[in-house]
Scaffold this motif. Sequence first.
Motif, PDB file in Angstrom:
ATOM      1  N   LYS A 157     -89.161   8.425  17.987  1.00 31.91           N
ATOM      2  CA  LYS A 157     -90.364   7.996  18.026  1.00 31.91           C
ATOM      3  C   LYS A 157     -91.611   8.932  17.588  1.00 31.91           C
ATOM      4  O   LYS A 157     -92.478   8.985  17.157  1.00 31.91           O
ATOM      5  CB  LYS A 157     -90.532   6.803  18.987  1.00 31.91           C
ATOM      6  CG  LYS A 157     -90.068   5.614  18.786  1.00 31.91           C
ATOM      7  CD  LYS A 157     -90.017   4.582  20.077  1.00 31.91           C
ATOM      8  CE  LYS A 157     -89.089   3.417  19.640  1.00 31.91           C
ATOM      9  NZ  LYS A 157     -89.126   2.382  20.832  1.00 31.91           N
ATOM     10  N   LYS A 158     -91.415   9.669  18.843  1.00 38.27           N
ATOM     11  CA  LYS A 158     -92.287  10.992  19.065  1.00 38.27           C
ATOM     12  C   LYS A 158     -92.375  11.935  17.652  1.00 38.27           C
ATOM     13  O   LYS A 158     -93.597  12.235  17.080  1.00 38.27           O
ATOM     14  CB  LYS A 158     -91.938  11.975  20.151  1.00 38.27           C
ATOM     15  CG  LYS A 158     -92.294  11.329  21.459  1.00 38.27           C
ATOM     16  CD  LYS A 158     -92.223  12.334  22.527  1.00 38.27           C
ATOM     17  CE  LYS A 158     -92.433  11.640  23.863  1.00 38.27           C
ATOM     18  NZ  LYS A 158     -91.943  12.680  24.878  1.00 38.27           N
ATOM     19  N   TYR A 159     -91.113  11.786  17.109  1.00 33.76           N
ATOM     20  CA  TYR A 159     -90.955  12.747  15.840  1.00 33.76           C
ATOM     21  C   TYR A 159     -91.734  11.852  14.576  1.00 33.76           C
ATOM     22  O   TYR A 159     -92.550  12.429  13.849  1.00 33.76           O
ATOM     23  CB  TYR A 159     -89.593  12.836  15.251  1.00 33.76           C
ATOM     24  CG  TYR A 159     -89.043  13.440  14.168  1.00 33.76           C
ATOM     25  CD1 TYR A 159     -89.534  14.914  13.937  1.00 33.76           C
ATOM     26  CD2 TYR A 159     -89.016  12.715  13.239  1.00 33.76           C
ATOM     27  CE1 TYR A 159     -89.329  15.506  12.838  1.00 33.76           C
ATOM     28  CE2 TYR A 159     -88.491  13.257  11.928  1.00 33.76           C
ATOM     29  CZ  TYR A 159     -88.821  14.690  11.819  1.00 33.76           C
ATOM     30  OH  TYR A 159     -88.368  15.266  10.410  1.00 33.76           O
ATOM     31  N   LYS A 195     -95.426  13.072  12.816  1.00 35.10           N
ATOM     32  CA  LYS A 195     -95.443  13.065  11.249  1.00 35.10           C
ATOM     33  C   LYS A 195     -96.613  12.440  10.677  1.00 35.10           C
ATOM     34  O   LYS A 195     -97.214  12.854   9.729  1.00 35.10           O
ATOM     35  CB  LYS A 195     -93.976  12.699  10.777  1.00 35.10           C
ATOM     36  CG  LYS A 195     -92.956  13.658  10.815  1.00 35.10           C
ATOM     37  CD  LYS A 195     -91.684  13.221  10.137  1.00 35.10           C
ATOM     38  CE  LYS A 195     -91.833  13.412   8.549  1.00 35.10           C
ATOM     39  NZ  LYS A 195     -90.717  12.988   7.857  1.00 35.10           N
ATOM     40  N   MET A 196     -96.553  11.306  11.292  1.00 28.24           N
ATOM     41  CA  MET A 196     -97.734  10.064  11.046  1.00 28.24           C
ATOM     42  C   MET A 196     -99.135  10.688  11.263  1.00 28.24           C
ATOM     43  O   MET A 196    -100.046  10.739  10.093  1.00 28.24           O
ATOM     44  CB  MET A 196     -97.399   8.938  11.744  1.00 28.24           C
ATOM     45  CG  MET A 196     -98.437   8.071  11.485  1.00 28.24           C
ATOM     46  SD  MET A 196     -98.490   7.200   9.465  1.00 28.24           S
ATOM     47  CE  MET A 196     -99.928   6.492   9.499  1.00 28.24           C
ATOM     48  N   ARG A 197     -99.274  11.541  12.506  1.00 25.50           N
ATOM     49  CA  ARG A 197    -100.425  12.283  12.593  1.00 25.50           C
ATOM     50  C   ARG A 197    -100.798  13.249  11.553  1.00 25.50           C
ATOM     51  O   ARG A 197    -102.165  13.613  11.098  1.00 25.50           O
ATOM     52  CB  ARG A 197    -100.436  12.917  13.858  1.00 25.50           C
ATOM     53  CG  ARG A 197    -100.638  12.093  15.183  1.00 25.50           C
ATOM     54  CD  ARG A 197    -100.283  12.910  16.423  1.00 25.50           C
ATOM     55  NE  ARG A 197    -100.651  11.878  17.481  1.00 25.50           N
ATOM     56  CZ  ARG A 197    -100.284  12.280  18.852  1.00 25.50           C
ATOM     57  NH1 ARG A 197     -99.630  13.757  19.059  1.00 25.50           N
ATOM     58  NH2 ARG A 197    -100.514  11.733  19.763  1.00 25.50           N
ATOM     59  N   SER A 202    -104.247  14.240   6.867  1.00 22.21           N
ATOM     60  CA  SER A 202    -104.307  14.652   5.149  1.00 22.21           C
ATOM     61  C   SER A 202    -105.206  13.664   4.588  1.00 22.21           C
ATOM     62  O   SER A 202    -106.096  13.690   3.743  1.00 22.21           O
ATOM     63  CB  SER A 202    -102.945  14.636   4.593  1.00 22.21           C
ATOM     64  OG  SER A 202    -102.374  15.863   5.063  1.00 22.21           O
ATOM     65  N   PHE A 203    -104.884  12.275   5.064  1.00 24.45           N
ATOM     66  CA  PHE A 203    -105.560  11.100   4.622  1.00 24.45           C
ATOM     67  C   PHE A 203    -107.014  11.066   4.694  1.00 24.45           C
ATOM     68  O   PHE A 203    -107.973  10.831   3.680  1.00 24.45           O
ATOM     69  CB  PHE A 203    -104.933   9.972   4.857  1.00 24.45           C
ATOM     70  CG  PHE A 203    -105.746   8.711   4.865  1.00 24.45           C
ATOM     71  CD1 PHE A 203    -105.806   8.067   3.519  1.00 24.45           C
ATOM     72  CD2 PHE A 203    -106.400   7.963   5.473  1.00 24.45           C
ATOM     73  CE1 PHE A 203    -106.620   6.850   3.087  1.00 24.45           C
ATOM     74  CE2 PHE A 203    -107.290   6.881   5.364  1.00 24.45           C
ATOM     75  CZ  PHE A 203    -107.318   6.171   4.110  1.00 24.45           C
ATOM     76  N   MET A 204    -107.473  11.527   6.093  1.00 25.58           N
ATOM     77  CA  MET A 204    -108.728  11.480   6.603  1.00 25.58           C
ATOM     78  C   MET A 204    -109.474  12.531   5.727  1.00 25.58           C
ATOM     79  O   MET A 204    -110.766  12.231   5.379  1.00 25.58           O
ATOM     80  CB  MET A 204    -108.857  11.617   7.959  1.00 25.58           C
ATOM     81  CG  MET A 204    -108.471  10.346   8.705  1.00 25.58           C
ATOM     82  SD  MET A 204    -109.457   8.791   8.091  1.00 25.58           S
ATOM     83  CE  MET A 204    -110.896   8.991   8.768  1.00 25.58           C
ATOM     84  N   TRP A 205    -108.968  13.912   5.536  1.00 31.98           N
ATOM     85  CA  TRP A 205    -109.667  14.752   4.743  1.00 31.98           C
ATOM     86  C   TRP A 205    -109.745  14.384   3.430  1.00 31.98           C
ATOM     87  O   TRP A 205    -110.996  14.517   2.666  1.00 31.98           O
ATOM     88  CB  TRP A 205    -108.633  16.140   4.851  1.00 31.98           C
ATOM     89  CG  TRP A 205    -108.848  16.907   6.138  1.00 31.98           C
ATOM     90  CD1 TRP A 205    -108.006  17.156   6.993  1.00 31.98           C
ATOM     91  CD2 TRP A 205    -110.235  17.687   6.457  1.00 31.98           C
ATOM     92  NE1 TRP A 205    -108.624  18.081   8.057  1.00 31.98           N
ATOM     93  CE2 TRP A 205    -109.783  18.319   7.844  1.00 31.98           C
ATOM     94  CE3 TRP A 205    -111.334  18.022   5.968  1.00 31.98           C
ATOM     95  CZ2 TRP A 205    -110.746  19.156   8.404  1.00 31.98           C
ATOM     96  CZ3 TRP A 205    -112.196  18.880   6.412  1.00 31.98           C
ATOM     97  CH2 TRP A 205    -111.790  19.379   7.675  1.00 31.98           C
ATOM     98  N   ALA A 206    -109.174  13.714   2.810  1.00 29.41           N
ATOM     99  CA  ALA A 206    -109.040  13.238   1.450  1.00 29.41           C
ATOM    100  C   ALA A 206    -109.935  12.041   1.235  1.00 29.41           C
ATOM    101  O   ALA A 206    -110.964  11.900   0.168  1.00 29.41           O
ATOM    102  CB  ALA A 206    -107.818  12.979   0.849  1.00 29.41           C
ATOM    103  N   CYS A 207    -109.674  11.071   2.260  1.00 27.58           N
ATOM    104  CA  CYS A 207    -110.424   9.937   2.200  1.00 27.58           C
ATOM    105  C   CYS A 207    -111.338   9.380   3.174  1.00 27.58           C
ATOM    106  O   CYS A 207    -111.912   8.028   3.302  1.00 27.58           O
ATOM    107  CB  CYS A 207    -109.242   8.825   2.132  1.00 27.58           C
ATOM    108  SG  CYS A 207    -108.307   8.874   0.698  1.00 27.58           S
TER     109      CYS A 207
END
Length: 202
Positions: free
Chosen positions: A163-165, A169-171, A176-181
């Motif tokens: 789950k931590k792994y 990865k989700m973070r 990446s998502f927040m930098w783009a959108c």
Amino acid sequence: MDKRMTLVEYKNKYPMSDRVAHIDKPHSVLEFNRPIDVYYECSGFSNDSKSRFVLFDDGEFVSNVISFPCDIETQDIYTIAKEMIKELLDHSDFTDLDRELLEGKCACEEFETKYKKCDECLRLHDKENGCMGATYSIPSHMNFWETEKKWQNIYGEGSINHKKYVMNKMRGYMNSFMWACGDNESMIKEVLDYGKSLCANK
């Protein structure tokens, strides 16, 4: 993984794998080396984001592979690899070699009181009526590993480490998502709503 793959072929195909456990001989009576090696491939270098332990006996792949859906702690990598070697040897047949080591007797009952080991017997060197001497067997296939079963609660599907792994990865994806959108509120809301609507959201 190809069941016929040799260690040389494996290292050429997976150069990022590391040898994490090794023994020269599966039994102390043997006068020649027959190495057993375990290689570890972390999830970051695999195609399906799984960590793998791959065992080779005398340069030949012993299936099956042990795999986990996340990275493994460094100390546990070496522990798991050593346990794989021990489990393989526990499933091997060293009866003839054990007779020599523990009882001081050669493999066959006919000459067990005369010779302490097969190398002393003249029949071993007789080209016409010779024998094979002490034999042993090591599995080339393990249907399942108790070692893998033992570590499932720690690194298997749904474990805390898994789950931590996935969370880490989700973070990375979110970053990446927040930098783009990050300047688009509707897209951010769409992602959040999607997460809330998933049936796996408990």
